[in-house]
Design a protein around this motif. Structure first.
Motif, PDB file in Angstrom:
ATOM      1  N   GLN A  78       0.813  -1.212   0.000  1.00 47.03           N
ATOM      2  CA  GLN A  78       0.000   0.000   0.000  1.00 47.03           C
ATOM      3  C   GLN A  78       0.849   1.265   0.000  1.00 47.03           C
ATOM      4  OE1 GLN A  78      -2.507  -0.369   3.442  1.00 47.03           O
ATOM      5  NE2 GLN A  78      -3.939  -1.755   2.433  1.00 47.03           N
ATOM      6  N   ILE A  79       2.089   1.144   0.393  1.00 47.72           N
ATOM      7  CA  ILE A  79       2.980   2.298   0.444  1.00 47.72           C
ATOM      8  C   ILE A  79       3.867   2.370  -0.798  1.00 47.72           C
ATOM      9  CG2 ILE A  79       4.860   3.364   1.738  1.00 47.72           C
ATOM     10  CD1 ILE A  79       3.681   1.918   4.236  1.00 47.72           C
ATOM     11  N   ALA A  80       4.448   1.244  -1.183  1.00 43.56           N
ATOM     12  CA  ALA A  80       5.426   1.240  -2.271  1.00 43.56           C
ATOM     13  C   ALA A  80       4.790   1.411  -3.649  1.00 43.56           C
ATOM     14  CB  ALA A  80       6.242  -0.045  -2.235  1.00 43.56           C
ATOM     15  N   VAL A  81       3.601   0.870  -3.850  1.00 43.36           N
ATOM     16  CA  VAL A  81       2.976   0.953  -5.181  1.00 43.36           C
ATOM     17  C   VAL A  81       2.666   2.397  -5.577  1.00 43.36           C
ATOM     18  CG1 VAL A  81       0.922   0.302  -6.508  1.00 43.36           C
ATOM     19  CG2 VAL A  81       2.168  -1.425  -5.203  1.00 43.36           C
ATOM     20  N   PRO A  82       2.024   3.212  -4.718  1.00 43.34           N
ATOM     21  CA  PRO A  82       1.804   4.603  -5.118  1.00 43.34           C
ATOM     22  C   PRO A  82       3.106   5.376  -5.335  1.00 43.34           C
ATOM     23  CG  PRO A  82       0.447   4.079  -3.223  1.00 43.34           C
ATOM     24  CD  PRO A  82       1.359   2.917  -3.445  1.00 43.34           C
ATOM     25  N   THR A  83       4.101   5.071  -4.526  1.00 45.70           N
ATOM     26  CA  THR A  83       5.389   5.750  -4.675  1.00 45.70           C
ATOM     27  C   THR A  83       6.035   5.395  -6.012  1.00 45.70           C
ATOM     28  OG1 THR A  83       5.673   5.670  -2.282  1.00 45.70           O
ATOM     29  CG2 THR A  83       7.621   6.174  -3.583  1.00 45.70           C
ATOM     30  N   ALA A  84       6.006   4.122  -6.359  1.00 44.23           N
ATOM     31  CA  ALA A  84       6.573   3.693  -7.641  1.00 44.23           C
ATOM     32  C   ALA A  84       5.783   4.288  -8.812  1.00 44.23           C
ATOM     33  CB  ALA A  84       6.592   2.170  -7.728  1.00 44.23           C
ATOM     34  N   ALA A  85       4.462   4.367  -8.668  1.00 44.37           N
ATOM     35  CA  ALA A  85       3.638   4.946  -9.741  1.00 44.37           C
ATOM     36  C   ALA A  85       3.968   6.417  -9.950  1.00 44.37           C
ATOM     37  CB  ALA A  85       2.160   4.774  -9.414  1.00 44.37           C
ATOM     38  N   VAL A  86       4.131   7.157  -8.866  1.00 38.27           N
ATOM     39  CA  VAL A  86       4.517   8.564  -8.978  1.00 38.27           C
ATOM     40  C   VAL A  86       5.922   8.671  -9.567  1.00 38.27           C
ATOM     41  CG1 VAL A  86       5.101  10.610  -7.604  1.00 38.27           C
ATOM     42  CG2 VAL A  86       2.969   9.410  -7.204  1.00 38.27           C
ATOM     43  N   GLY A  87       6.789   7.722  -9.226  1.00 39.56           N
ATOM     44  CA  GLY A  87       8.134   7.709  -9.799  1.00 39.56           C
ATOM     45  C   GLY A  87       8.121   7.496 -11.303  1.00 39.56           C
TER      46      GLY A  87
END
Length: 145
Positions: A11-20
């Motif tokens: 739940q934390i890493a997926v949005p961060t990777a998507a924004v990346g």
């Protein structure tokens, strides 16, 4: 890693990777290949630093709960110092665009923290463990009046 921890990490890493990915695409259009590389390095660095930090905090919470708050404060200070050292080392690099690197790093870090706060608020964490309450009560023995 317990399933709850893995779910929180997703739940934390997926949005961060998507924004990346978005940052890499925008940086590639605006600043070319070096801009895209800078954004990719910034995002990857944020994911690695914050992921390792989350793992260390979870390990501390399970093994040394009395040190959890102090470890959290120390960990965030150490992360900021390591990022500062990394930025200082690559300040004048021609390998990638430092501006897109810094912008992607800041954006990925802010998204990570926001997603972490959201995941924590949505987590169903017991304040009292109902199973331990049942097992700690001694059974009555002897005669009752």
């Amino acid at each position: 890693m317990p399933s709850n921890d893995a779910r929180n990490l997703l739940q934390i890493a997926v949005p961060t990777a998507a924004v990346g990915v978005v940052a890499v695409a925008v940086s590639g259009v605006v600043a070319g290949g070096k801009g895209a590389l800078g954004a990719a390095v910034g995002t990857l660095l944020a994911l690695v630093f914050m992921g390792v930090g989350l793992y260390v905090l979870q390990w501390t919470a399970k093994t040394l709960p009395q040190l959890f708050q102090a470890m959290g404060l120390m960990l965030y200070v150490a992360q900021l110092l390591l990022l500062l050292i990394f930025v200082a080392l690559f300040k004048g690099t021609s390998l990638f665009d430092p501006k897109t690197f810094a912008l992607a790093l800041v954006i990925a870090t802010v998204v990570w923290m926001a997603a972490q706060a959201r995941a924590h608020m949505k987590a169903k964490i017991f304040y009292v463990d109902p199973d331990s309450e049942k097992s700690e009560k001694p059974e009555k023995t002897g005669s009752t009046p």
